[in-house]
Write an enzyme that holds these catalytic residues in place. Sequence first.
Site, mmCIF file in Angstrom:
data_model
loop_
_atom_site.group_PDB
_atom_site.id
_atom_site.type_symbol
_atom_site.label_atom_id
_atom_site.label_comp_id
_atom_site.label_asym_id
_atom_site.label_seq_id
_atom_site.Cartn_x
_atom_site.Cartn_y
_atom_site.Cartn_z
ATOM 1 N N ASP A 51 10.962 14.744 -0.806
ATOM 2 C CA ASP A 51 12.375 14.629 -0.443
ATOM 3 C C ASP A 51 12.527 14.004 0.940
ATOM 4 O O ASP A 51 11.910 14.447 1.904
ATOM 5 C CB ASP A 51 13.021 16.019 -0.422
ATOM 6 C CG ASP A 51 14.501 15.946 -0.110
ATOM 7 O OD1 ASP A 51 15.273 15.622 -1.021
ATOM 8 O OD2 ASP A 51 14.881 16.196 1.056
ATOM 9 N N TYR A 56 16.729 11.084 8.323
ATOM 10 C CA TYR A 56 15.524 11.699 8.911
ATOM 11 C C TYR A 56 14.725 10.675 9.727
ATOM 12 O O TYR A 56 13.789 11.039 10.428
ATOM 13 C CB TYR A 56 14.600 12.296 7.836
ATOM 14 C CG TYR A 56 15.235 13.334 6.944
ATOM 15 C CD1 TYR A 56 16.446 13.946 7.278
ATOM 16 C CD2 TYR A 56 14.627 13.719 5.747
ATOM 17 C CE1 TYR A 56 17.032 14.879 6.448
ATOM 18 C CE2 TYR A 56 15.212 14.661 4.921
ATOM 19 C CZ TYR A 56 16.413 15.229 5.270
ATOM 20 O OH TYR A 56 16.987 16.151 4.445
ATOM 21 N N HIS A 120 24.399 12.070 0.776
ATOM 22 C CA HIS A 120 23.862 13.163 1.610
ATOM 23 C C HIS A 120 24.896 14.240 1.943
ATOM 24 O O HIS A 120 24.600 15.427 1.930
ATOM 25 C CB HIS A 120 23.282 12.562 2.896
ATOM 26 C CG HIS A 120 22.284 13.431 3.585
ATOM 27 N ND1 HIS A 120 21.304 12.942 4.389
ATOM 28 C CD2 HIS A 120 22.105 14.779 3.587
ATOM 29 C CE1 HIS A 120 20.568 13.929 4.864
ATOM 30 N NE2 HIS A 120 21.040 15.061 4.385
ATOM 31 N N SER A 169 24.639 15.922 -2.496
ATOM 32 C CA SER A 169 24.084 16.973 -1.642
ATOM 33 C C SER A 169 25.201 17.550 -0.786
ATOM 34 O O SER A 169 26.094 16.814 -0.347
ATOM 35 C CB SER A 169 22.981 16.376 -0.762
ATOM 36 O OG SER A 169 22.467 17.356 0.111
ATOM 37 N N SER A 224 14.688 27.977 7.108
ATOM 38 C CA SER A 224 14.544 26.860 8.047
ATOM 39 C C SER A 224 14.215 27.316 9.467
ATOM 40 O O SER A 224 14.472 28.424 9.859
ATOM 41 C CB SER A 224 15.839 26.031 8.088
ATOM 42 O OG SER A 224 15.577 24.772 8.633
HETATM 43 P P1 NDP Z 1 12.386 25.195 5.251
HETATM 44 O O1 NDP Z 1 13.300 26.304 4.861
HETATM 45 O O2 NDP Z 1 11.526 24.571 4.216
HETATM 46 O O3 NDP Z 1 11.502 25.767 6.445
HETATM 47 C C1 NDP Z 1 10.649 24.978 7.175
HETATM 48 C C2 NDP Z 1 10.081 25.830 8.303
HETATM 49 O O4 NDP Z 1 9.304 26.894 7.763
HETATM 50 C C3 NDP Z 1 9.177 25.045 9.211
HETATM 51 O O5 NDP Z 1 9.375 25.536 10.526
HETATM 52 C C4 NDP Z 1 7.772 25.402 8.760
HETATM 53 O O6 NDP Z 1 6.892 25.349 9.866
HETATM 54 C C5 NDP Z 1 7.982 26.830 8.282
HETATM 55 N N1 NDP Z 1 7.073 27.171 7.184
HETATM 56 C C6 NDP Z 1 6.781 26.413 6.106
HETATM 57 N N2 NDP Z 1 5.909 27.042 5.299
HETATM 58 C C7 NDP Z 1 5.632 28.237 5.895
HETATM 59 C C8 NDP Z 1 4.794 29.324 5.557
HETATM 60 N N3 NDP Z 1 4.079 29.322 4.443
HETATM 61 N N4 NDP Z 1 4.751 30.381 6.399
HETATM 62 C C9 NDP Z 1 5.497 30.389 7.522
HETATM 63 N N5 NDP Z 1 6.310 29.398 7.908
HETATM 64 C C10 NDP Z 1 6.376 28.316 7.097
HETATM 65 O O7 NDP Z 1 13.211 24.102 6.056
HETATM 66 P P2 NDP Z 1 14.006 22.769 5.928
HETATM 67 O O8 NDP Z 1 15.314 23.073 6.556
HETATM 68 O O9 NDP Z 1 13.162 21.683 6.453
HETATM 69 O O10 NDP Z 1 14.281 22.488 4.379
HETATM 70 C C11 NDP Z 1 13.337 21.908 3.501
HETATM 71 C C12 NDP Z 1 13.679 20.453 3.168
HETATM 72 O O11 NDP Z 1 14.943 20.361 2.540
HETATM 73 C C13 NDP Z 1 13.824 19.519 4.376
HETATM 74 O O12 NDP Z 1 12.591 19.178 4.949
HETATM 75 C C14 NDP Z 1 14.570 18.357 3.767
HETATM 76 O O13 NDP Z 1 13.710 17.544 3.006
HETATM 77 C C15 NDP Z 1 15.564 19.115 2.873
HETATM 78 N N6 NDP Z 1 16.844 19.370 3.568
HETATM 79 C C16 NDP Z 1 17.968 18.749 3.073
HETATM 80 C C17 NDP Z 1 19.189 18.896 3.701
HETATM 81 C C18 NDP Z 1 20.399 18.218 3.154
HETATM 82 O O14 NDP Z 1 21.421 18.142 3.857
HETATM 83 N N7 NDP Z 1 20.359 17.715 1.930
HETATM 84 C C19 NDP Z 1 19.327 19.718 4.920
HETATM 85 C C20 NDP Z 1 18.100 20.371 5.318
HETATM 86 C C21 NDP Z 1 16.925 20.194 4.651
HETATM 87 P P3 NDP Z 1 5.492 24.546 9.827
HETATM 88 O O15 NDP Z 1 5.809 23.094 9.651
HETATM 89 O O16 NDP Z 1 4.918 24.850 11.160
HETATM 90 O O17 NDP Z 1 4.704 25.111 8.687
#
Ligand code: NDP
Length: 309
Positions: A51, A56, A120, A169, A224
């Site tokens: 995604d 981004y 978006h 979205s 997040s």
């Molecule tokens: P997530 O809810 O997926 O959380 C990501 C965070 O969790 C990071 O800090 C990561 O740190 C941490 N994390 C990941 N795996 C673990 C684990 N196993 N244990 C502990 N911590 C963990 O966040 P996002 O808000 O990024 O959402 C996911 C995706 O959704 C985005 O990347 C994007 O592609 C999409 N998105 C879409 C939006 C929209 O408007 N359409 C808005 C927001 C997101 P680390 O990297 O250090 O592991």
Amino acid sequence: MSFNRLLSVKLNDGNFMPILGFGTSAARKVAMSNVEEAVQVATDVGYRHIDSAYSYLNEEAIRQAIRKKIANGTVKRKDIFYTTKVLCMGTSSHTELVQRGLEMSPKKLQLSYMDLYLSHFPVPLQPGEELLLMDAQGKIMFDTVDLCSTWEALEKYKDAGLAKSIGVSNFNRRQLEMILNKPGLEHKPVCNQVECHPYLNQSKLLEYCKSKDVVMTAYSALGSDSDKDWVKKGNPVLQEDPILNAIAEKHRRTPTQVALRYQLQRGVVVLVRSFNEKRIKENFQVSDFQLTPADMKTIDGLNKNIRYL
Ligand code: NDP
């Protein structure tokens, strides 16, 4: 398309989407080389749904990673489900979309097409050099353009074969209805990608989406950490929730795996982002255990309508 049917969902246009997707936001905090590396690791681990979004500012790094994995034989183009999103840019939205279509030319990207192209946000932005145009008070400058006309531009993308599927979205029910009830609608949105996790389970929107054969995709499924400019401060940390942790302990899993599994079992496609190899692997291990109906009900009960973003 060559996705594992058990690990993918059929969309209302007949295409399939893998139910677990790899998120790639936070580009501004992470070096492009790390983004590229993470996407390559994710592909090696087995993620087939990536995604991304124009906003981004990391699409090139992601496409580069995919191209490398195609070139070294790890995957074929048809094995990857690549999503990206367009911002609705006020009066120039059509021009913007056409321009991006040219960018997507097979020669330049060597990805040939997008699997899923999303509008978006249901808000038009004023066009400008900057991604987000701000006024003197630091507020985002919005524009007026009919959401339906942005949708019609996306329909042209699908018709031209540049996007296999199209969707939205951050749309609420009313905004989704505007598209679904649009006179002359050619293609229905296949999905609505929204914030969704145990503290914001979106149960009413999910029910509505299911009734219209629109897949709901969950982002920020772990609560997040995301960009500090966007995440609200002072919210409880989902991954520290005692009930989620107790369920995880019972299944000898992590709270993260439980939060992801919860979405899959309620028919929601789920995205998860990590730039850490160990956690990328951990997050992929969600197809080999089952939450009980009682667990699902308990997690449903955690809903607090908290939005992190
Ligand atoms: P997530 O809810 O997926 O959380 C990501 C965070 O969790 C990071 O800090 C990561 O740190 C941490 N994390 C990941 N795996 C673990 C684990 N196993 N244990 C502990 N911590 C963990 O966040 P996002 O808000 O990024 O959402 C996911 C995706 O959704 C985005 O990347 C994007 O592609 C999409 N998105 C879409 C939006 C929209 O408007 N359409 C808005 C927001 C997101 P680390 O990297 O250090 O592991």
